[in-house]
Design a protein around this motif. Structure first.
Motif, short mmCIF file in Angstrom:
data_model
loop_
_atom_site.label_atom_id
_atom_site.label_comp_id
_atom_site.label_asym_id
_atom_site.label_seq_id
_atom_site.Cartn_x
_atom_site.Cartn_y
_atom_site.Cartn_z
N PHE A 83 -0.76 3.31 10.15
CA PHE A 83 -1.75 2.98 9.11
C PHE A 83 -1.14 2.94 7.71
O PHE A 83 -1.83 2.67 6.74
CB PHE A 83 -2.89 3.99 9.13
CG PHE A 83 -3.68 3.99 10.40
CD1 PHE A 83 -4.75 3.12 10.58
CD2 PHE A 83 -3.35 4.86 11.44
CE1 PHE A 83 -5.47 3.12 11.75
CE2 PHE A 83 -4.07 4.86 12.62
CZ PHE A 83 -5.13 3.98 12.78
N ARG A 152 -8.18 11.92 6.77
CA ARG A 152 -7.99 10.48 6.77
C ARG A 152 -9.33 9.83 6.42
O ARG A 152 -10.22 9.71 7.26
CB ARG A 152 -7.50 10.01 8.14
CG ARG A 152 -6.34 10.81 8.70
CD ARG A 152 -5.08 10.72 7.86
NE ARG A 152 -4.53 9.41 7.88
CZ ARG A 152 -3.62 8.99 8.78
NH1 ARG A 152 -3.18 9.82 9.71
NH2 ARG A 152 -3.15 7.76 8.73
N LEU A 154 -12.10 7.00 5.32
CA LEU A 154 -12.41 5.60 5.58
C LEU A 154 -12.97 5.00 4.30
O LEU A 154 -14.00 5.46 3.79
CB LEU A 154 -13.42 5.48 6.72
CG LEU A 154 -13.01 6.14 8.05
CD1 LEU A 154 -14.13 5.99 9.08
CD2 LEU A 154 -11.70 5.56 8.57
N TYR A 160 -9.22 -1.82 -0.87
CA TYR A 160 -8.00 -2.42 -0.34
C TYR A 160 -7.79 -3.84 -0.82
O TYR A 160 -6.80 -4.48 -0.46
CB TYR A 160 -8.03 -2.34 1.19
CG TYR A 160 -8.09 -0.90 1.65
CD1 TYR A 160 -6.94 -0.11 1.70
CD2 TYR A 160 -9.31 -0.31 1.97
CE1 TYR A 160 -7.00 1.20 2.09
CE2 TYR A 160 -9.38 1.02 2.35
CZ TYR A 160 -8.21 1.77 2.40
OH TYR A 160 -8.28 3.09 2.76
N SER A 169 -3.81 4.15 -1.45
CA SER A 169 -4.75 4.69 -0.47
C SER A 169 -4.12 4.74 0.92
O SER A 169 -4.28 5.71 1.66
CB SER A 169 -6.02 3.85 -0.44
OG SER A 169 -6.72 3.93 -1.66
N ARG A 170 -3.41 3.67 1.27
CA ARG A 170 -2.71 3.67 2.56
C ARG A 170 -1.66 4.76 2.60
O ARG A 170 -1.52 5.48 3.60
CB ARG A 170 -2.04 2.31 2.78
CG ARG A 170 -3.00 1.15 2.95
CD ARG A 170 -3.60 1.11 4.33
NE ARG A 170 -4.40 -0.08 4.57
CZ ARG A 170 -5.11 -0.29 5.65
NH1 ARG A 170 -5.10 0.61 6.62
NH2 ARG A 170 -5.84 -1.39 5.79
N HIS A 174 -5.34 7.03 4.07
CA HIS A 174 -6.69 6.48 4.25
C HIS A 174 -6.61 5.05 4.79
O HIS A 174 -5.56 4.40 4.71
CB HIS A 174 -7.44 6.53 2.93
CG HIS A 174 -7.31 7.85 2.22
ND1 HIS A 174 -7.36 9.05 2.90
CD2 HIS A 174 -7.09 8.17 0.91
CE1 HIS A 174 -7.21 10.05 2.05
NE2 HIS A 174 -7.03 9.54 0.85
N THR A 175 -7.71 4.57 5.29
CA THR A 175 -7.71 3.24 5.87
C THR A 175 -9.09 2.61 5.73
O THR A 175 -10.02 3.23 5.20
CB THR A 175 -7.30 3.30 7.36
OG1 THR A 175 -7.12 1.98 7.86
CG2 THR A 175 -8.36 4.01 8.19
N ASP A 181 -10.45 1.14 13.44
CA ASP A 181 -9.50 2.06 12.79
C ASP A 181 -9.97 3.50 12.93
O ASP A 181 -9.16 4.41 13.17
CB ASP A 181 -9.35 1.71 11.32
CG ASP A 181 -8.40 0.54 11.10
OD1 ASP A 181 -7.92 -0.03 12.10
OD2 ASP A 181 -8.15 0.18 9.93
#
Length: 333
Positions: A83, A152, A154, A160, A169-170, A174-175, A181
């Motif tokens: 991720f 983690r 969301l 993004y 953020s990545r 985080h994703t 995901d």
């Protein structure tokens, strides 16, 4: 001879009565180390702390560590997961910046940490507020420093779409807030955080503070049902006061492609200084895990079941917010 004579004079006669010190020394020798009362230990510890500052890494060692960190970044000797999570960058650069706000500016207190699992997958569901989403950063620091786990989060699509913000953020672990995901992270045993209110919660006016908005369409409930993980309700109090939103320039927001353009008592009146958050007192409370094993994974396909569970989670978080708000008292003291 005189020295020997002086030493003999100082000897205690065998038949001399024992003093209190002699009795104490004899008891120590017979029973081992003395038991020190807690109050005495605290005062002694405080005195030592005041007299001797805590020893940290030397300046040379910190410089050497920093140079080694830079060298690893330059030559690419670091790892990221699928991720984009960079644990070393997160622990060395990103978290320390947020930790300064967490400890010294917001003076954050935590309650109910025993409800957060120290290992294994779980879904932390929290309220969202603050005009700028600093609550996610503070929650991340809390999990890292007190549970020893990387949360983690969301995030929404907009995060993004901003190049630097999305990249950081990545790197922070985080994703994107999408079911696939989220399921992949939970399948790996990660602790995942979600703010179901989204921008509706973080951008609501100050007059509606601490009133939760709708929890979306229940995507987090579907994920919890399919993966069989518990939901940890979480209430965050303090974020509502950092940037009190008193107005919204919607035409400018649409022009910039933003969900809102806030007007606060300090922004944009004070320019860049208006971006400094007000030092409100923060409290974060975690509730008892909500297990959904009784429903089974097939319940994720039933819209009514998903709606009912979503509404139940929202009610729990709202009540926790009210309880924590009463516990905190004044916003800035």
């Amino acid at each position: 001879m005189n020295a020997q004579h002086d030493q003999d004079d100082r000897r205690v006669p065998p038949d001399a009565p024992a003093t209190a010190d002699d009795v104490s020394d004899a008891a120590d020798a017979a029973e081992g180390a003395r038991v020190i009362r807690l109050d005495s230990a605290r005062h002694a510890g405080a005195a030592v702390h005041d007299a001797e500052p805590s020893e940290g890494p030397s300046l040379e060692r910190r410089i050497a560590s920093g140079l080694a960190f830079l060298r690893r970044r330059v030559v690419g000797e670091y790892e990221v997961d699928e991720f984009g999570f960079d644990p070393e960058l997160n622990a060395t650069v990103l978290l320390p910046l947020a930790r300064a706000l967490y400890r010294h500016w917001f003076r954050t207190e935590l309650f109910g940490l025993e409800h957060v699992p120290s290992q294994g997958p779980a879904l932390v569901v929290a309220n969202h507020s603050g005009t700028l989403p600093l609550d996610g950063l503070m929650l991340t620091v809390a999990m890292h420093d007190h549970i020893g786990r990387d949360l983690r989060l969301l995030g929404a699509d907009l995060i993004y779409q901003v190049p630097l913000l999305g990249h950081l953020s990545r790197k922070a672990g985080h994703t994107l807030a999408c079911p696939s995901d989220a399921a992949r992270l939970l399948d790996k045993g990660e602790l995942v955080g979600v703010f179901p209110e989204g921008f509706k919660g973080v951008g609501k006016p100050f007059a509606e503070r601490y009133r939760l908005q709708r929890f979306g369409r229940g995507g987090f409930v579907e994920t919890a049902l399919r993966t069989g993980v518990p939901i940890i309700p979480c209430a965050i109090v303090g974020a509502e006061e950092i940037y009190p939103k008193i107005a919204d320039l919607r035409p400018l927001a649409r022009l910039l492609g933003l969900p809102y353009f806030p007007i606060t008592p300090t922004w944009p009146l004070l320019g860049p200084a208006g971006l400094v958050p007000l030092p409100s007192k923060w409290m974060i409370q975690f509730g008892e895990p909500m297990t959904l094993a009784e429903y089974g994974s097939d319940a994720a396909d039933d819209p009514m079941t998903v709606f009912n569970i979503t509404d139940h989670v929202r009610e729990n978080v709202q009540q926790m917010v009210y309880d924590t708000l009463l516990r905190r008292g004044p916003a800035f003291f």
